[in-house]
Design an enzyme around this catalytic site. Structure first.
Site, PDB file in Angstrom:
ATOM      1  CG  HIS A 235      -1.760   1.185   1.422  1.00 31.72           C
ATOM      2  ND1 HIS A 235      -3.130   1.144   1.318  1.00 31.72           N
ATOM      3  CD2 HIS A 235      -1.457   2.479   1.730  1.00 31.72           C
ATOM      4  CE1 HIS A 235      -3.626   2.353   1.536  1.00 31.72           C
ATOM      5  NE2 HIS A 235      -2.626   3.182   1.798  1.00 31.72           N
ATOM      6  CD  GLU A 236       1.669   3.541   3.678  1.00 34.66           C
ATOM      7  OE1 GLU A 236       1.886   4.569   3.021  1.00 34.66           O
ATOM      8  OE2 GLU A 236       0.687   3.416   4.423  1.00 34.66           O
TER       9      GLU A 236
ATOM     10  CG  HIS B 104       0.327   6.020  -0.933  1.00 32.51           C
ATOM     11  ND1 HIS B 104      -0.755   6.568  -1.586  1.00 32.51           N
ATOM     12  CD2 HIS B 104      -0.174   5.438   0.192  1.00 32.51           C
ATOM     13  CE1 HIS B 104      -1.861   6.325  -0.899  1.00 32.51           C
ATOM     14  NE2 HIS B 104      -1.532   5.636   0.185  1.00 32.51           N
TER      15      HIS B 104
END
Length: 272
Positions: free
Chosen positions: A60-61, A64
């Site tokens: 998820h990170e 980003h």
């Protein structure tokens, strides 16, 4: 004095041994759940789901950061965000520790945070929106992968314990994706729409950003909000072919320190 952003080095993109170790735990515990090798299936499910959940938080990170890199922020590499190392996050407690604690205590997919993106290096509202959306879209993709055996009708030969673990993991991913997409300050959903708001509105909302996630969880404890929200989660999982019983047994097995529900235990015995 102004400094030019540091260029990415090869080591900035190398996958961290920390992440590889977590992925290895996921693979080994998943194998133990599938084969029934572990004497305690609940412990194997606990290790599999927890480590897979941490892997999804890292991805998820990473999403980003990777999107920000292509958007123009070259500093994400030097910060270690592209190595998938959870210890490199700006707020390791918020990114990993709290989501894992919420998982253990309540079986809730708490959205993580955060990597620090230098937004001033990125031009274009669409780029800013895409950077915010990239993280929860990863949870959506993870949920699709976890539920693939269900919606493809490919459950023949899949052991019950592994099926239950996938169902519970899918619950976490769907919950995290929906929560993250809420247009609440402090969550990715607000980051998607923020570039399109006027400067005046953004300034008015900014002081509330640190409390957005807390407010969401307080509201979820209210039956008038929590009931419809989790009904929506069940509806999404049902559309993906995952039944309530499978999710329940997955959560039940995950909490190996509690007594296993007789119905779930019976299903495990039948599948062996």
């Amino acid at each position: 004095m102004a400094f030019a952003p540091s260029r990415s080095r090869r080591g900035d993109h190398r996958i961290s041994p920390v992440f590889l170790g977590i992925a290895a735990v996921t693979a080994v515990s998943g194998w133990a759940v599938w084969t029934g090798f572990a004497q305690s299936p609940g412990l194997a499910v606990f290790l599999f789901v927890t480590s897979a959940w941490i892997v999804s938080l890292c991805l998820h990170e990473y999403a980003h950061a990777r999107t920000a890199l292509h958007g123009g922020d070259l500093t994400v590499g030097a910060k270690g965000y592209l190595t998938l190392n959870p210890l490199k996050y700006t707020h390791a407690v918020l990114s990993i520790l709290l989501p894992v604690l919420f998982l253990i205590m309540g079986g809730i997919g708490l959205p993580g945070g955060a990597v620090f993106i230098e937004r001033h290096r990125i031009s274009g509202r669409w780029k800013h929106s895409l950077i915010s959306a990239a993280g929860p879209l990863t949870n959506v993709l993870f949920a699709v992968v976890c539920t693939a055996p269900f919606w493809l009708g490919a459950l023949d030969g899949v052991p019950a314990g592994f099926r239950f673990a996938l169902a519970f993991l899918a619950l976490l991913q769907v919950t995290a994706a929906i929560l993250n997409f809420l247009p609440v300050p402090g969550l990715d959903g607000y980051g998607v729409i923020e570039p399109w708001l006027s400067y005046r509105i953004r300034r008015q909302i900014e002081p509330f950003a640190p409390y957005g996630l807390l407010a969401v969880f307080v509201l979820l404890f209210a039956p008038e909000v929590g009931g419809p929200f989790f009904d929506m989660i069940r509806a999404v999982l049902g559309g993906l072919g995952v039944g309530d019983a499978e999710v329940y047994c997955g959560r039940d097995l995950y909490r190996f320190w509690q007594e296993t529900n007789p119905n779930c235990a019976e299903l495990l015995e039948v599948s062996r």
